[in-house]
Structures are given as C-alpha cells and as structure tokens.
Design an enzyme around this catalytic site. Structure first.
Site, mmCIF file in Angstrom:
data_model
loop_
_atom_site.group_PDB
_atom_site.id
_atom_site.type_symbol
_atom_site.label_atom_id
_atom_site.label_comp_id
_atom_site.label_asym_id
_atom_site.label_seq_id
_atom_site.Cartn_x
_atom_site.Cartn_y
_atom_site.Cartn_z
ATOM 1 N N ARG A 66 44.188 35.358 38.712
ATOM 2 C CA ARG A 66 43.987 35.820 40.028
ATOM 3 C C ARG A 66 44.800 37.172 39.974
ATOM 4 O O ARG A 66 45.347 37.666 40.997
ATOM 5 C CB ARG A 66 44.521 35.159 41.064
ATOM 6 C CG ARG A 66 43.769 33.843 41.357
ATOM 7 C CD ARG A 66 42.092 34.045 41.942
ATOM 8 N NE ARG A 66 41.497 32.977 41.891
ATOM 9 C CZ ARG A 66 40.854 32.185 40.794
ATOM 10 N NH1 ARG A 66 40.645 32.998 39.576
ATOM 11 N NH2 ARG A 66 40.223 31.149 40.830
ATOM 12 N N SER A 114 39.787 29.715 48.873
ATOM 13 C CA SER A 114 41.239 29.187 48.614
ATOM 14 C C SER A 114 42.211 29.906 49.133
ATOM 15 O O SER A 114 42.313 31.150 48.906
ATOM 16 C CB SER A 114 41.567 29.041 47.038
ATOM 17 O OG SER A 114 40.274 28.015 46.619
ATOM 18 N N GLU A 140 46.568 33.588 48.014
ATOM 19 C CA GLU A 140 45.625 34.360 47.470
ATOM 20 C C GLU A 140 45.033 35.402 48.537
ATOM 21 O O GLU A 140 44.579 36.467 47.828
ATOM 22 C CB GLU A 140 44.193 33.467 47.156
ATOM 23 C CG GLU A 140 44.383 32.937 45.769
ATOM 24 C CD GLU A 140 43.210 32.197 45.323
ATOM 25 O OE1 GLU A 140 42.038 32.811 45.813
ATOM 26 O OE2 GLU A 140 43.075 31.471 44.584
#
Length: 304
Positions: free
Chosen positions: A176, A226, A296
């Site tokens: 990420r 998410s 995130e």
C-alpha cells in the site's frame, strides 16, 4: 477562492469544466463530503501541465481525485482545488502484451480490455473500484495480486510541469505504498505488462474473484474498501472482530457486520461519523492488543 485565479484557469480549460463549490459526496465511494472550492475536470496531459504549473506558481493547494474510492473528505469540504481526470482521460491502448493506460482509466475498464485481448495478470484488479492513478499511488492490490507485479513504467508530472518517467523499481512499490506517498508527482499514464493467456481461463478467474467479493464484502453499502492496512503479522479485520467491534456504530457509520475490515455508510452517515468510528476502532484495538491500525483511507479536510 480568488476570482483572479479562476480567470487564469479559464485560459486553459473551458468554464463548463470549472466547477465552484462542487459537493464531494458526488465523487467519493463513501458518498460523503462537503464542497470543494474549485473542482477542475481535466481531459489531457497538456491541461494537467498547464494547470499544475499555474497552481504551483500561485501557491494554491490542490489534490487529485480519481474515482474517490480510498478517500474521506470532511463535511466542511476542501478549501483548495480538486483536479479530476475526466472520463476522456481514460484511454487504454494495446501494444502487443502491453496496455498503455491514462490515469483516469478505471481498473475495471483495464481488466475488460485485458480480457478482450486475451492478456492475463490483471484479473486481481478487476473488482477494485478505483481509477489507475490512485491505484498506483497506493500500490493497490487484492487476492495475492498488486500493481507492482504488472507495472512496467509510470509517466509522471511534477508540480513545476516537468514530465518524467519511472520504472517499477524506481516507483518503490511496497505494501500500500509507492514513492508518490512522499513525492508530489501526479500520474499521467502507466504502461502495464501482461502476458498471453486463455480467454476462458481469464474470464473464469475474474468471475471467481467477483463472486468472492460479493460473498465476503459489504458491496451493498457505500464504503472505501478496506479501511485499515494489514498490521504486520496479523489482519485488521480479525483484530476488529476479536475485539467485539463487529456492527459498532457512530451515527450512520458502522463497522460492517459482513466484513469487519470495512467501515460503511450504513444510514446517511456524515464524514464526521465515519472519522469518529475509525478513531474509536483504532483506540480500542490499541488498548486491547497494543496495535495501532493505520488507515488505508486518506482523510482530506478539517475533522476537528
């Protein structure tokens, strides 16, 4: 927003693509967010270059929003300029086993093109509800696939309007993360390298992953996917579930009962509801397990 700036912007893009006080709930998958002072629909590499050069010279704050699938914008909005690659900046060109894709292209559209051309390797991204630019910034991934596996080169533009190209290694992709988390470059286009496959096998894999998403994820509610990154050696959803937080609500925001890794807009939530629920989850997981969950989701605007 200064009228003089708007007049300068209108030298580069037409008035109908300069939106004032645009509600950002229309441009994020959470379906929340107050107005952006200015919202610019950009349709070409030259427009990006012209506008970025202008904003840099004027010292104006700006932020790029694609599909808004990983973004929480505050209820008070954003007192700057939102740059939005329009649908006309989403071309996907095929060159053998490579796809040359503009940053506004959705991952779903790229996956469809790959399927049509019998190219395999991009199936993992078919159901990720985002555009290519944002996927590069965060090295988006799912089901054991991530962008770093398929990206060959990325064409970028600096705040000063310089065009540069970096290969996959130079993008410093990790979980990420990419170099774009530290550098203020914007993605213009990406060369994706795939390989020849069997069309029916590619289609079957895409359908298999789509079925998994429908079964396991709360796709019926607005969310940003998410909510938290996977902590080292564990899973955010498992920690949240084990802490007894399944179904926890703040206002209209809820920790999904279907998948604890998702915070959803269950019932006309505000951005503040979502933000406060995220904070509450972080605090309780920290207290119970000593783990600080890292979002995130990017939070933009004033949440105080």
């Amino acid at each position: 927003m200064r009228q003089g700036l708007i007049q300068k912007i209108s030298q580069y893009i037409p008035e109908n693509r300069i939106l004032r006080q645009e509600p950002m709930r229309l441009h994020t998958t959470f379906r929340v967010g107050g107005p952006a002072a200015l919202f610019l629909e950009l349709q070409s590499e030259q427009e990006f270059r012209d506008i970025l050069t202008l904003l840099h010279a004027e010292e104006e704050d700006y932020f790029t929003v694609g599909n808004g699938s990983n973004l929480l914008i505050s209820d008070t909005g954003y007192n700057g300029v939102i740059l939005h690659p329009s649908k006309n900046f989403g071309d996907v060109r095929v060159e053998g086993e490579r796809l040359i894709c503009e940053s506004g292209a959705t991952l779903a559209a790229i996956a469809r093109t790959a399927l049509e051309q019998e190219l395999t390797g991009f199936e993992f991204a078919a159901g990720i509800p985002g555009s290519l630019g944002g996927a590069i910034v965060m090295n988006a991934g799912a089901y054991d696939g991530e962008m770093k596996q398929v990206v060959e080169t990325v064409k970028l533009i600096t705040p000063e309007g310089e065009i540069i190209t970096k290969d996959s290694e130079e993008m410093e992709f990790s979980y990420r993360h990419s170099i774009l988390k530290e550098k203020p470059y914007l993605v213009l286009s990406v060369t994706i390298k795939l390989r020849k496959g069997e069309k029916e096998q590619i289609k079957a894999r895409m359908e298999e992953l789509a079925q998994k998403r429908r079964e396991k994820q709360p796709l019926e509610y607005p969310s940003a996917g998410s909510t938290f990154k996977r902590p080292e050696g564990d899973f955010a959803a498992k920690l949240i579930q084990d802490a007894g937080l399944r179904g926890l609500m703040v206002g209209g925001a809820q920790v999904s009962e279907k998948h604890c890794g998702f915070v959803i807009n269950k019932d006309q939530a505000t951005a503040k509801d979502i933000y406060e629920l995220m904070k509450r989850v972080q605090e309780q997981i920290k207290e119970k397990y000593g783990v600080m969950l890292e979002p995130e989701v990017i939070c933009l605007g004033d949440f105080q």
